[in-house]
Design a protein around this motif. Structure first.
Motif, mmCIF file in Angstrom:
data_model
loop_
_atom_site.group_PDB
_atom_site.id
_atom_site.type_symbol
_atom_site.label_atom_id
_atom_site.label_comp_id
_atom_site.label_asym_id
_atom_site.label_seq_id
_atom_site.Cartn_x
_atom_site.Cartn_y
_atom_site.Cartn_z
ATOM 1 N N SER A 12 4.571 -2.011 -0.985
ATOM 2 C CA SER A 12 3.255 -2.277 -0.414
ATOM 3 C C SER A 12 3.345 -3.438 0.565
ATOM 4 C CB SER A 12 2.234 -2.602 -1.506
ATOM 5 O OG SER A 12 2.546 -3.820 -2.142
ATOM 6 N N GLU A 13 2.553 -3.368 1.604
ATOM 7 C CA GLU A 13 2.459 -4.424 2.599
ATOM 8 C C GLU A 13 0.995 -4.557 2.999
ATOM 9 O OE1 GLU A 13 2.451 -7.309 4.612
ATOM 10 O OE2 GLU A 13 4.573 -6.828 4.304
ATOM 11 N N ASP A 14 0.405 -5.715 2.711
ATOM 12 C CA ASP A 14 -1.012 -5.918 2.972
ATOM 13 C C ASP A 14 -1.301 -6.372 4.396
ATOM 14 O OD1 ASP A 14 -1.586 -5.224 0.359
ATOM 15 O OD2 ASP A 14 -1.437 -7.284 -0.361
ATOM 16 N N ASN A 15 -0.257 -6.797 5.101
ATOM 17 C CA ASN A 15 -0.434 -7.275 6.482
ATOM 18 C C ASN A 15 0.647 -6.647 7.351
ATOM 19 O OD1 ASN A 15 -1.347 -8.701 8.702
ATOM 20 N ND2 ASN A 15 -0.406 -10.636 8.083
ATOM 21 N N PHE A 16 0.593 -5.349 7.475
ATOM 22 C CA PHE A 16 1.636 -4.585 8.148
ATOM 23 C C PHE A 16 1.713 -4.977 9.619
ATOM 24 C CE2 PHE A 16 3.076 -0.472 10.104
ATOM 25 C CZ PHE A 16 4.371 -0.526 9.612
ATOM 26 N N LEU A 17 2.933 -5.420 10.033
ATOM 27 C CA LEU A 17 3.205 -5.828 11.411
ATOM 28 C C LEU A 17 2.266 -6.936 11.881
ATOM 29 C CD1 LEU A 17 3.876 -2.364 13.123
ATOM 30 C CD2 LEU A 17 5.527 -3.966 12.154
ATOM 31 N N GLY A 18 1.706 -7.682 10.932
ATOM 32 C CA GLY A 18 0.818 -8.764 11.288
ATOM 33 C C GLY A 18 -0.533 -8.321 11.814
ATOM 34 N N ARG A 19 -0.863 -7.052 11.639
ATOM 35 C CA ARG A 19 -2.121 -6.513 12.164
ATOM 36 C C ARG A 19 -3.222 -6.436 11.123
ATOM 37 N NH1 ARG A 19 -1.334 -3.931 17.067
ATOM 38 N NH2 ARG A 19 0.840 -3.714 17.713
ATOM 39 N N GLY A 20 -2.953 -6.900 9.922
ATOM 40 C CA GLY A 20 -3.959 -6.832 8.884
ATOM 41 C C GLY A 20 -4.088 -5.460 8.253
ATOM 42 N N GLN A 21 -3.176 -4.570 8.562
ATOM 43 C CA GLN A 21 -3.225 -3.216 8.023
ATOM 44 C C GLN A 21 -2.541 -3.178 6.655
ATOM 45 O OE1 GLN A 21 -1.101 -1.355 11.205
ATOM 46 N NE2 GLN A 21 -2.917 -1.059 12.489
ATOM 47 N N ALA A 22 -3.008 -2.289 5.805
ATOM 48 C CA ALA A 22 -2.443 -2.138 4.467
ATOM 49 C C ALA A 22 -1.640 -0.845 4.396
ATOM 50 C CB ALA A 22 -3.547 -2.127 3.420
ATOM 51 N N LEU A 23 -0.435 -0.945 3.889
ATOM 52 C CA LEU A 23 0.452 0.208 3.771
ATOM 53 C C LEU A 23 1.071 0.194 2.390
ATOM 54 C CD1 LEU A 23 1.947 2.568 5.312
ATOM 55 C CD2 LEU A 23 3.762 0.900 5.747
ATOM 56 N N SER A 24 1.066 1.329 1.719
ATOM 57 C CA SER A 24 1.676 1.398 0.386
ATOM 58 C C SER A 24 2.265 2.783 0.160
ATOM 59 C CB SER A 24 0.652 1.084 -0.710
ATOM 60 O OG SER A 24 -0.352 2.075 -0.776
ATOM 61 N N PHE A 25 3.309 2.796 -0.645
ATOM 62 C CA PHE A 25 3.976 4.046 -1.015
ATOM 63 C C PHE A 25 4.541 3.852 -2.405
ATOM 64 C CE2 PHE A 25 7.859 6.602 -1.330
ATOM 65 C CZ PHE A 25 7.339 7.868 -1.078
ATOM 66 N N ASP A 26 4.254 4.780 -3.302
ATOM 67 C CA ASP A 26 4.791 4.639 -4.653
ATOM 68 C C ASP A 26 5.093 6.008 -5.248
ATOM 69 O OD1 ASP A 26 2.388 5.493 -6.533
ATOM 70 O OD2 ASP A 26 1.526 4.152 -5.045
ATOM 71 N N ILE A 27 6.066 6.007 -6.110
ATOM 72 C CA ILE A 27 6.488 7.204 -6.846
ATOM 73 C C ILE A 27 6.439 6.871 -8.325
ATOM 74 C CG2 ILE A 27 8.342 8.855 -7.259
ATOM 75 C CD1 ILE A 27 9.395 8.232 -4.481
ATOM 76 N N GLU A 28 5.756 7.692 -9.087
ATOM 77 C CA GLU A 28 5.675 7.502 -10.535
ATOM 78 C C GLU A 28 6.152 8.762 -11.236
ATOM 79 O OE1 GLU A 28 2.400 6.621 -14.077
ATOM 80 O OE2 GLU A 28 1.800 6.605 -11.960
#
Length: 781
Positions: free
Chosen positions: A463-479
C-alpha cells in the motif's frame, strides 16, 4: 624575647632569632603591598622576547595569538594568569606554564594528543553511526578532555530520552604512540526506566482508569518488552498535561488545572511512579444562546438559524468553535468579507452555566499575499496547497488557516506540519508559511490471520498512501485462506479534476471453497466511483460496477435450488449505485456520543444478465457512561435484495448475516432445504439485525490491554424468490427471530486487537448451527 615569642609555639630548642626576623619582614612587606592606594608597588614584568617550548604541531605565532602578549608590554601577575588561561581554553594543550626568565618569557606547553580512532563499547540499543552524529569529538582532531566529557553527557542524555536513566558513559583514551590516542566511550546502557504506576490526585468525576486511557504515557504491564509507551520520558509529561486538559475541557470542566506532574525514580533507576495532581473544578453546561451583529445591514436571523448549539448541552470548546465556523462560512457565502465572529461567554457560577453570544464584527482588511510551502521533498506543492480554501489574493481568515493546518496533518503524509502567518510586503498583506516534515507513507506487509470461521489465512499486501507524491492511494493485496482466495487492487485520487472529488478504481477476484458448504463460488469485477462531501459530516458516493460470478461444483446431494442456480452459469452484472455516509466522529463535536449512518443502493439491469435492486442500511450510536469507563452502543442493520423482471436471486446475491448475529456458524441460519441430504443454507433476500453492546473494564490493570463486553443480538434472515426445494418440498423461508447473548473478552496485543466471544443462543430454529465460541480480530463500527 618572651613577649616576641608569644605567637610561636616552641618545639625542641626553638627557632633562630635571625629566621624569625626574616619572616616578620616578609609579612610586613606583604601587608604594605595590600594596603589601599599602594597597588603601584605591585610587581610588573616586561619582556623583550617570548620563547615557546614543547609545541611541535602548533606553531609559535598561533600560541602567541592565544596568549595575547606583545613584546615590551608591561604585565602584572594577573595579566600573566589571564594569558595562561587563554592558551588553556584553546583546547590544544594538556598543560600550560608561563615562566619569566629575566627579559624573556618562556611559555612551556604539553600538546594534547591527536584522536586516531573513536569507538563505542557496550552500546546495543543505539547504533555507532547514530552516536557518532551526537558527539562533537572527531577523528583526526586534537583530543580535549572537556569536550570528551561533554560528549559523554550528550550520549547519556540520548539514552535518558529513550527511557534509560541508569545509563552511564565514561570516556577513556588509549595511547597509540607519536602523541596519538584512541578515544573510547564505555557505555553501560542499563535497563529501560518504566512507568511502574500512574496515579492521580484530586480526580472525582473520572476514575484513574479513565484518565490513564487519555494519556500518551502508559503503565508497564505484561507486554513491557514489546510496548514502548510504558517507557518513562519526561518530555512526554507535557503532552500528557495537555491531553488531560483537553479531556476535561471538552466535558465542560472549564476551570480544570494540572497542578503538578511528579515522577519519583526508584533506587535502581529502572522504574518511576508518576503522579498527576489535578484540580477538576465544576462542570458547566450551555446557558442562553444568541447571535448579534455589529455590522450595519446584516440580518442576524439568517445567522441564528444555522447555530447548532442548544441550552443544556455540556460545554465544549469544540462546540463553540464549530458554530463560529458555521457563522463565518455563511458570511463568506453572503459576500461579507473580513467578518469575524467573536464568541462572548458569560459565566453563571450559581447555576454552573455559560451563556454564549456570537457577535459578528468587522475584522481588519488583510489579504493573503502568497502561500509558501517548505520541507516537502516528495509530496507535490499542489497536494498541500489544495488543503487551503483560501488562495493568493483572498481575504485572510485566521480560522481558515487553522483548519487548513488540521487538514494537512490529517493527510497522514507528514510527521509534523506547522502553518503560520507572517507580515507580507505591505501592512495589509500576510504570507502563510507551511513547514512540513515528511514521513514514509508506503508499506509492504506479510502476515497471517486466524478466525474460527475463516481458518488460517496468509496475506501479502502493498500500500502507498501518497503515490508519487500526488496524494493518491494505491494498494494491492493477496489473501489465501483455508477455503478462499482473494485478490484486490485499489486506486484513489482524492482531488479528481482538481476538485473536492474522490475518484476510485477497484478490481477484485475472489474464489471460495467452503468446508461447510457443498458448492464453490467465484466472483471477479471492477468498480468506478466518485465521492464528494455534502456537509462536514456527510459524503455522497456514486459508483458503477461490472462483475461476473458463478456457482460451481454443487453436490448432487445438495438442494435442487442450488443446482438450478449452478445451471445459470457465469452471469454478468452491470450495476449503478450510490452511498450516503454520515459520521459525526469526523467533527468530534461530542466526545462522549457518536452517530454513524450508511445507506447504499445499487441497481443492476443496464446491460448484463442480472436485474435487481440491492439496498442496505447501517446505523449505530455509541456513548459512554459511568465516568467514561463503560461504552454502550446500539447497532441496527438490514438489507433488501429485490429481483426484477424474470431474474431470480442466487446464493451469491442473497444475505447470510454472517458475523452480524453472533453465536452461529457461518451460513448457520436462514432458509435451509431440509429435504436435501446436505441441507445447505440458502441465504435470504432480506435480513435485519439489532444489536446492543457494552464494553467495560474487567478489573485488571489498564496496561494489560484486557477488557470485557456483553452483547445481545436479535435478528433474522428470510425470503426466497424460488422456495420449491428438493422433491418439490417447499422451503420454509419465513422470518424467524434468532436471539443470542454472550460475553466478549478483548485483548489488545502488539499482534493486533484480539476478540474472544462466548455465545449462547436463546432463541433459534432446530436446523440452525450454533457456535458457542469464536476467536477473531476485533473491529469497531
Amino acid at each position: 624575647m618572651r613577649e616576641a615569642d608569644k605567637g610561636f609555639p616552641s618545639r625542641g630548642a626553638g627557632l633562630p632569632i635571625g629566621l624569625v626576623l626574616q619572616v616578620l619582614a616578609v609579612i610586613a612587606f606583604a601587608l604594605v603591598l595590600s594596603l589601599p592606594g599602594r597597588s603601584a608597588l605591585a610587581q610588573t614584568f616586561s619582556f623583550t622576547t617570548v620563547r615557546v617550548e614543547g609545541s611541535t604541531r602548533v606553531d609559535v605565532p598561533t600560541v602567541l595569538s592565544y596568549a595575547g602578549i606583545k613584546s615590551g608590554q608591561e604585565l602584572t601577575p594577573g595579566a600573566l594568569n589571564d594569558a595562561t588561561q587563554r592558551i588553556v581554553e584553546s583546547g590544544l594543550f594538556a598543560t600550560v606554564e608561563l615562566v619569566p626568565e629575566g627579559s624573556t618569557l618562556v611559555i612551556k606547553v604539553t600538546e594534547n594528543p591527536m584522536i586516531d580512532v573513536i569507538n563505542f563499547e557496550g552500546n546495543k540499543r543505539i547504533k555507532d553511526e547514530d552516536l557518532s552524529a551526537i558527539i562533537k569529538s572527531k577523528q583526526r582532531t586534537v583530543y580535549s578532555a572537556g569536550l570528551a566529557q561533554a560528549d559523554a553527557q550528550a550520549i547519556a542524555e540520548t539514552y535518558r530520552m529513550r527511557g534509560r536513566f541508569a545509563a552511564t558513559v565514561t570516556p577513556q583514551i588509549i595511547p597509540k604512540g607519536d602523541n596519538r590516542v584512541d578515544l573510547v566511550f564505555e557505555i553501560t546502557e542499563g535497563k529501560v526506566t518504566e512507568v511502574e504506576r500512574l496515579t492521580f490526585n484530586g480526580n472525582r468525576a473520572f476514575s484513574d482508569r479513565a484518565l490513564r486511557q487519555v494519556l500518551e504515557t502508559k503503565q508497564a504491564g505484561l507486554l513491557r518488552q514489546v510496548i514502548q509507551r510504558d517507557t518513562y520520558i519526561a518530555e512526554r509529561l507535557e503532552l500528557d498535561k495537555q491531553l488531560l486538559t483537553d479531556f476535561y475541557n471538552s466535558r465542560g470542566y472549564i476551570d480544570f488545572q494540572v497542578l503538578d506532574a511528579s515522577a519519583d525514580v526508584v533506587r535502581e533507576r529502572d522504574g518511576v511512579f508518576v503522579t498527576f495532581t489535578i484540580q477538576e473544578g465544576q462542570q458547566y453546561r450551555i446557558g442562553s444562546v444568541d447571535a448579534v451583529s455589529e455590522i450595519e445591514g446584516v440580518d442576524i436571523a439568517d445567522f441564528a438559524n444555522v447555530l447548532k448549539l442548544r441550552p443544556g448541552a455540556v460545554y465544549s470548546p469544540a462546540l463553540i468553535d464549530n458554530n463560529v465556523t458555521r457563522l463565518e462560512t455563511l458570511a463568506v457565502r453572503k459576500g461579507l468579507n473580513f467578518v469575524r465572529v467573536d464568541p462572548r461567554i458569560v459565566r453563571d457560577s450559581a447555576n454552573q452555566t455559560l451563556g454564549v453570544t456570537f457577535a459578528l464584527v468587522k475584522g481588519p482588511r488583510i489579504f493573503v499575499e502568497r502561500i509558501d510551502i517548505e520541507g516537502n521533498t516528495t509530496t507535490l506543492d499542489e497536494v498541500v496547497r489544495r488543503q487551503f480554501r483560501t488562495a493568493e489574493g483572498d481575504p485572510f481568515s485566521p480560522r481558515e488557516i487553522k483548519q487548513a493546518s488540521e487538514r494537512i496533518r490529517a493527510l497522514g503524509y507528514f510527521e509534523d506540519a506547522q502553518v503560520e502567518s507572517r507580515p507580507g510586503s505591505t501592512p495589509d498583506q500576510v504570507i502563510v508559511n507551511v513547514d512540513v516534515i515528511e514521513k514514509p507513507t508506503g508499506s509492504l506487509s506479510f502476515g497471517a490471520s486466524y478466525s474460527t470461521n475463516s481458518g488460517v489465512g496468509i496475506t501479502i499486501g502493498f500500500s502507498e498512501d501518497n503515490f508519487l507524491g500526488r496524494g493518491q492511494a494505491l494498494s494491492f493485496d493477496i489473501e489465501a485462506g483455508t477455503d478462499n482466495t482473494n485478490v484486490n487492487f485499489s486506486f484513489a485520487e482524492p482531488a479528481f479534476l482538481g476538485k473536492d472529488l474522490r475518484f476510485g478504481f477497484d478490481a477484485w477476484w475472489n474464489t471460495s471453497d467452503y468446508y461447510d458448504a457443498y458448492y464453490n463460488t467465484s466472483d471477479a469485477g471492477v468498480r468506478l466511483s466518485v465521492g464528494f462531501p455534502i456537509s462536514t459530516i456527510t459524503r455522497l458516493n456514486f459508483n458503477y460496477s461490472l462483475s461476473q460470478s458463478e456457482i460451481t461444483d454443487v453436490s448432487e446431494d445438495s438442494s435442487v435450488i442450488l443446482q438450478e442456480e449452478e445451471a445459470m452459469g457465469m452471469l454478468t452484472s452491470s450495476a449503478f449505485g450510490y452511498a450516503l455516509n454520515l459520521d459525526t466522529r469526523r467533527e468530534g463535536l461530542d466526545p462522549v456520543t457518536a452517530y454513524v449512518m450508511r445507506w447504499d443502493q445499487s441497481y443492476a439491469g443496464i446491460g448484463g444478465d442480472t436485474n435487481f435492486v440491492d439496498s442496505n442500511f447501517y446505523g449505530a450510536v455509541q456513548t459512554k457512561l459511568f465516568q467514561d469507563d463503560v461504552t454502550v452502543r446500539a447497532i441496527a442493520q438490514s438489507g433488501v435484495f429485490t429481483a426484477l423482471g424474470d431474474y431470480t436471486s442466487r446464493v451469491t446475491d442473497r444475505y447470510f448475516a454472517n458475523g452480524k448475529i453472533r453465536g452461529f456458524e457461518r451460513n448457520g441460519i436462514g432458509p435451509r432445504d431440509l429435504a436435501a441430504i446436505n441441507q445447505d443454507a440458502l441465504g435470504g433476500n432480506y435480513y435485519g439485525v439489532v444489536s446492543l453492546e457494552a464494553d467495560f473494564p474487567v478489573g485488571l490493570p489498564e496496561e494489560y490491554g484486557v477488557g470485557g463486553g456483553l452483547f445481545l443480538d436479535v435478528g433474522s434472515v428470510w425470503g426466497l424468490d424460488n422456495n420449491i426445494g428438493t422433491d418439490g418440498v417447499p422451503v420454509d423461508d419465513d422470518m424467524y427471530l434468532r436471539v443470542t447473548t454472550g460475553v466478549i473478552v478483548y485483548w489488545t496485543t502488539p499482534l493486533g486487537p484480539l476478540k474472544f466471544t462466548f455465545s449462547k443462543a436463546l432463541q433459534k430454529e432446530s436446523y440452525d448451527k450454533t457456535q458457542p465460541f469464536d476467536f477473531s480480530i476485533a473491529t469497531s463500527f
